[in-house]
Scaffold this motif. Structure first.
Motif: not given
Lengths: 132, 318
Positions: A1-4, A6, A25-26, A29-30, A32-37, B89, B92, B94
């Motif tokens: 798995m590769n680095r997402m 963030r 944020a949404r 996410r859609d 394919g990123m990882e979102v920290i809120y 997708t 996420a 978080l």
């Protein structure tokens, strides 16, 4: 798995409107990123600590209150103090056009105003992250 | 950062190194596995506490309140909070930091959000490595908050020394409570939102359900909390310390290291299986196997065949 990719979506200062931040944020996410809120009313110190702890690639700041001339330079200063000056910093919200050059000088890489297509932000991040 | 700098930084507890090391582990490549391998011998001192329960029972708020209490007891705390990734997708959102802001504003606390990245069981694939890293970085306590999902999130018991199962009044009837799995893994039960109506009824039904379980040397206590007000959290910290004492006195604490080493091996095996399934050199065999299985042939035969071919191809490639 590769680095997402963030992304930290941050709401500094006293303004209580995070609709825009949530939409971004949404969208991220859609894509394919990882979102920290982290929620509303964050101090620059909290934001930079979260960016460091979460080891994000991108810091997306949303400010609607008009306090960007003080908040943004402070955040950039703290990033440099933590050796995070390579982070891709984006600014959104209500930023008057005449303030944009000062924000870019402070180290913001791009300013996205109201009405920006979220897809443009997604593309910008994909093309610019890791290219600092 | 190279491996050596990272390793030393983590052992010295430097935040930047801890954060970058967790990213290495999260990306699931060889360098992350190597890092976990180097850190593993230095882990084993932290008390690893898993927090699980259905969505909305207040796990994040409880982690925040518990962290504040542990800090008052002069313990340093590393937090891993797992949230689900989108199965479509891979992205996420978080959001656990929102409810943990009070406790995270403190040099003795480090918190990291992890996305589950398609892993089922309530944790992410990287959780074990991440926990090992925080342990080796010198945190006294490592709190792992699982994805809030319900009845199958039992992975956490394989990693944690103490498992807290969190419930809240008014969520599901008593029948939910006798479901196997989540009720069997709890070392301590927390009825959160204790100020709400029905909390005493939840405690009573929980107590009778637990009474039906097999008698054990450790009787799981039930603690009532109102995490948003900090109520009951001191008792919870005492119960956690009590469970640690029990594990040490019954020589269970030491055995956990053995289980954890086994777990590393199991995970490595699973990773190899995943690599085999994705290996493009084996695509033809894969396709043939799929059509034969459709004709009624048993799948394990083809799995063995794939494995043999993979070993051969890998040996030749080296």
């Amino acid at each position: 798995m590769n680095r997402m990719i963030r992304v930290l979506v941050a709401k500094p200062g006293l303004d209580g409107h995070d609709r825009g931040a949530k939409v971004i944020a949404r969208a991220l996410r859609d894509a394919g990123m990882e979102v920290i809120y982290t929620g509303l009313h964050q101090t620059p110190e909290q934001i930079v600590d979260a960016a460091l702890s979460e080891d994000v690639d991108v810091l997306a700041i949303s400010i609607l209150s008009g306090a960007h001339p003080t908040l943004v330079p402070r955040i950039m200063e703290l990033l440099r103090g933590n050796e995070l000056e390579d982070m891709l910093v984006l600014l959104g919200g209500i930023i008057p056009e005449e303030d944009v050059p000062a924000m870019m000088d402070a180290g913001v890489r791009q300013v996205f105003g109201p009405g920006t297509d979220t897809q443009d932000i997604v593309e910008y991040i994909r093309q610019n992250k890791g290219m600092q | 950062m190279d491996m050596e700098t990272l390793y030393r930084g983590i052992r010295e507890g430097r935040r930047r190194a801890v954060a970058r090391g967790l990213s290495w582990i999260d990306e699931g490549q060889a360098r992350g596995n190597d890092l976990v391998g180097r850190l593993f011998p230095h882990a084993g001192n932290a008390h690893v506490i898993g927090i699980t329960g259905a969505p909305g029972v207040g796990k994040s708020t409880l982690v925040n309140a518990l962290t504040l209490q542990l800090r008052r007891n002069h313990q340093s705390v590393g937090i891993l909070a797992v949230d689900p990734s989108s199965p479509f997708t891979g992205g996420a959102i978080l959001g656990d930091r929102i409810r943990m802001q009070d406790s995270v504003d403190d040099g003795g606390v480090y918190m990291r959000s992890l996305a589950s990245r398609g892993h089922v069981g309530g944790l992410s694939r990287a959780t074990f490595g991440a926990m090992t890293l925080l342990d080796a970085a010198g945190f006294d306590v490592v709190l792992i908050e699982t994805v809030g999902a319900g009845q199958a999130e039992v992975d956490v018991m394989r990693f944690a020394q103490t498992v807290l199962v969190v419930l809240a009044p008014g969520l599901g009837d008593d029948i939910q409570a006798i479901k196997a799995g989540i009720l069997e893994i709890g070392n301590i039960f927390v009825v959160n939102k204790g100020d709400r109506e029905g909390s005493d009824r939840t405690i009573r039904s929980l107590r009778s359900m637990l009474g039906l379980a097999h008698p054990q040397a450790w009787v799981p206590p039930i603690i009532k909390t109102s995490a948003d007000r900090g109520e009951g959290v001191e008792e919870l910290a005492q119960a956690i310390a009590g469970h640690r004492t029990y594990l040490v006195e019954h020589a269970i604490w030491g055995q956990m290291r053995e289980h954890q080493a086994e777990n590393l091996l199991e995970q490595a095996l699973q990773d190899i299986a995943a690599d085999i399934a994705k290996d493009r050199r084996l695509q033809d065999t894969w396709q043939k196997s799929v059509s034969q299985i459709r004709e009624g042939q048993p799948a394990p035969h083809f799995a063995r065949e794939l494995m043999a071919q993979w070993l051969k191809a890998t040996a030749e490639g080296e």
